[in-house]
Design an enzyme around this catalytic site. Sequence first.
Site, PDB file in Angstrom:
ATOM      1  N   ASP A   1      21.283  16.612  48.488  1.00  0.00           N
ATOM      2  CA  ASP A   1      20.050  16.866  48.861  1.00  0.00           C
ATOM      3  C   ASP A   1      19.351  16.198  50.161  1.00  0.00           C
ATOM      4  O   ASP A   1      19.548  15.171  50.137  1.00  0.00           O
ATOM      5  CB  ASP A   1      19.082  16.692  47.800  1.00  0.00           C
ATOM      6  CG  ASP A   1      17.595  17.289  47.932  1.00  0.00           C
ATOM      7  OD1 ASP A   1      17.483  18.190  47.519  1.00  0.00           O
ATOM      8  OD2 ASP A   1      17.080  16.761  48.643  1.00  0.00           O
TER       9      ASP A   1
ATOM     10  N   THR B   1       0.731  -1.174  -0.059  1.00  0.00           N
ATOM     11  CA  THR B   1       0.031  -0.108  -0.057  1.00  0.00           C
ATOM     12  C   THR B   1       0.821   1.201   0.061  1.00  0.00           C
ATOM     13  O   THR B   1       0.280   2.336  -0.327  1.00  0.00           O
ATOM     14  CB  THR B   1      -0.877   0.021   1.204  1.00  0.00           C
ATOM     15  OG1 THR B   1       0.068   0.012   2.409  1.00  0.00           O
ATOM     16  CG2 THR B   1      -1.876  -1.050   1.313  1.00  0.00           C
TER      17      THR B   1
ATOM     18  N   CYS C   1      -4.565   5.202  11.625  1.00  0.00           N
ATOM     19  CA  CYS C   1      -3.769   5.260  12.861  1.00  0.00           C
ATOM     20  C   CYS C   1      -3.162   6.436  13.272  1.00  0.00           C
ATOM     21  O   CYS C   1      -2.446   6.513  14.444  1.00  0.00           O
ATOM     22  CB  CYS C   1      -3.058   4.038  13.109  1.00  0.00           C
ATOM     23  SG  CYS C   1      -1.535   3.922  11.962  1.00  0.00           S
TER      24      CYS C   1
ATOM     25  N   ARG D   1      -6.831  -3.893   8.817  1.00  0.00           N
ATOM     26  CA  ARG D   1      -6.359  -5.296   8.836  1.00  0.00           C
ATOM     27  C   ARG D   1      -4.962  -5.547   8.666  1.00  0.00           C
ATOM     28  O   ARG D   1      -4.239  -4.829   7.923  1.00  0.00           O
ATOM     29  CB  ARG D   1      -7.153  -6.074   7.589  1.00  0.00           C
ATOM     30  CG  ARG D   1      -7.265  -7.453   7.781  1.00  0.00           C
ATOM     31  CD  ARG D   1      -8.224  -8.059   6.770  1.00  0.00           C
ATOM     32  NE  ARG D   1      -8.206  -7.712   5.278  1.00  0.00           N
ATOM     33  CZ  ARG D   1      -7.456  -8.220   4.529  1.00  0.00           C
ATOM     34  NH1 ARG D   1      -7.020  -9.367   4.890  1.00  0.00           N
ATOM     35  NH2 ARG D   1      -7.443  -7.595   3.337  1.00  0.00           N
TER      36      ARG D   1
ATOM     37  N   CYS E   1       2.295   2.805   9.332  1.00  0.00           N
ATOM     38  CA  CYS E   1       1.555   2.684  10.457  1.00  0.00           C
ATOM     39  C   CYS E   1       2.073   2.347  11.792  1.00  0.00           C
ATOM     40  O   CYS E   1       3.203   2.073  11.791  1.00  0.00           O
ATOM     41  CB  CYS E   1       0.424   1.483  10.494  1.00  0.00           C
ATOM     42  SG  CYS E   1      -0.636   1.649   9.090  1.00  0.00           S
TER      43      CYS E   1
ATOM     44  N   CYS F   1      -0.352   6.757   7.578  1.00  0.00           N
ATOM     45  CA  CYS F   1      -1.487   6.327   7.551  1.00  0.00           C
ATOM     46  C   CYS F   1      -2.614   7.331   7.932  1.00  0.00           C
ATOM     47  O   CYS F   1      -2.362   8.159   8.971  1.00  0.00           O
ATOM     48  CB  CYS F   1      -1.607   4.811   8.476  1.00  0.00           C
ATOM     49  SG  CYS F   1      -3.202   4.237   8.531  1.00  0.00           S
TER      50      CYS F   1
ATOM     51  N   ARG G   1       4.307   6.619   3.097  1.00  0.00           N
ATOM     52  CA  ARG G   1       3.589   7.883   3.811  1.00  0.00           C
ATOM     53  C   ARG G   1       2.659   7.540   4.936  1.00  0.00           C
ATOM     54  O   ARG G   1       2.233   6.259   5.046  1.00  0.00           O
ATOM     55  CB  ARG G   1       2.741   8.317   2.559  1.00  0.00           C
ATOM     56  CG  ARG G   1       1.481   7.701   1.868  1.00  0.00           C
ATOM     57  CD  ARG G   1       0.784   8.362   0.841  1.00  0.00           C
ATOM     58  NE  ARG G   1      -0.451   7.657   0.374  1.00  0.00           N
ATOM     59  CZ  ARG G   1      -0.397   6.366  -0.312  1.00  0.00           C
ATOM     60  NH1 ARG G   1       0.963   6.122  -0.864  1.00  0.00           N
ATOM     61  NH2 ARG G   1      -1.389   6.017  -0.718  1.00  0.00           N
TER      62      ARG G   1
HETATM   63 ZN    ZN Z   1      -2.443   2.693  10.241  1.00  0.00          ZN
END
Ligand code: ZN
Length: 497
Positions: free
Chosen positions: A443, A31, A69, A42, A35, A66, A64
């Site tokens: 301290d 794709t 998400c 899926r 993500c 998503c 690139r």
């Molecule tokens: Zn995604």
Amino acid sequence: MELPSREACYRALQSRDARFDGLIFVGVKSTGIYCRPICPARTAKFVNCNFFGSAAAAQDAGFRPCLRCRPETAPDLASWRGTSNTVSRALALISEGALDGNGQSIEKLAARLGIGERQLRRLFLQHLGASPISVAQTRRVLFAKQLIHDTRMPMTEVAMAAGFGSLRRFNETFRDLFRRPPSALRRKSAAKEEEKDVFLRLRYRPPYDWESLLAFFRARAISGIEIVDGERYLRTVEIDGVLGSIEVTHLPSRQSLGVRTRFPEVRSLPAIVARVRRLFDLGADIGMIDEHLSRDPALAPLIAQHPGLRAPGGWDGFETAVRAVLGQQISVTAARRLAGQLVVLHGRTVPHSFRIHPALSHVFPTPKRVASAAIGLGMPAARLRALKAIAEAALEDPNLFRPFGSIEETVARLRNIRGIGEWTAQYVALRAIREMDAFPVTDIGLLRGAAAVDGGKATAANLLIRAESWRPWRAYAAQHLWAAQGNSANTQSPVAS
Ligand SMILES: [Zn+2]
């Protein structure tokens, strides 16, 4: 770069394991999209998945972000990255815009970090799998995407706020990446808040001990510049002489903080966000830190009591140093009163239209003002001189409160200022410069805390040896020891400055 094995990454993806959110990103070859591991889409086939340790590396490889998400909303774990202090510092500077705009360059960035340009590139490749330029570009795109998605800010302002030099550049980048104009990414329902406010969500990695953090800020809130009530933190903001205010709330169901800003200059938004991240310690991979410290049987019960306890940061280096000096040898309450007087006497007034709350009246005084004015506070002469010396040093070196070199060098540089001793230097390194291995060993609260967990009496020398195994996270161990001392409200008065 060290990533878990492909198989382990894929298992995280299949189970949508939130523990990997912000640590790994998956690029799907079929794709072209990358993500977060928790993406509701899926799960892609194993053979199609490429795993990356940063969004920039995924984007560098041609993927690139998503739209489901939204990688720009993953927890930003920049500040612990790869255990390389230099990389963490470089990322902090980049997030404030160190590589945006024409006058900026990798050479300059490397020089600020005290290393060579080639070494910086090599470290980025090693720890992030991407070059500094790619990281800066990815940051601009993701920040712009968040502004488009979550606000109603006009596109020209989004372009400016995210550090794009021009609207044209911004449009081109988005068309290249998403094959559509930026405006097409805007949600119809985005934000209903008053138009002059910008509301953003900043994600953290759970657990997050918001209560302890808020208690810390509440005990120290300076009237006029800060308000802490039951569930929110508000304060005034000055960036480059421009004044406004912010409000920070906790959104536990989203594992985020909500940040509302009312500020006249949109270009300052990245700087404001960077400061909120620092103040609220949003970049910590707290699970890993807690696990590391829990290996010490004496610390383990403290960590179990306060899982996700953060080390509060300072809003501004100069402010933090002045507060530390005002607090020397006196109670937190008395220090707070002094700071309030200083603010009324020397801080500029915030215009009413930029106050989120009417009581947010002043900003913290500038170094210039403190250096030149008669301070007019009832306190020992030595400490007044220290205030002057800090202001003069800050004027002389605008990068005084930025990390430079090793933690020892940072501390030594601060100790060069008259009136700043080891405790104050370590404290400022911890809060303002975010040296997460800083440890103000003298301290009194820390020594008491150490004595309580180990039994018997703790000395600074013993504690220093004891703390070796807590490295590189001694600041968090300190926070737990302070918390064990009946909380942060009345500790941290040093035995020595
Ligand atoms: Zn995604």
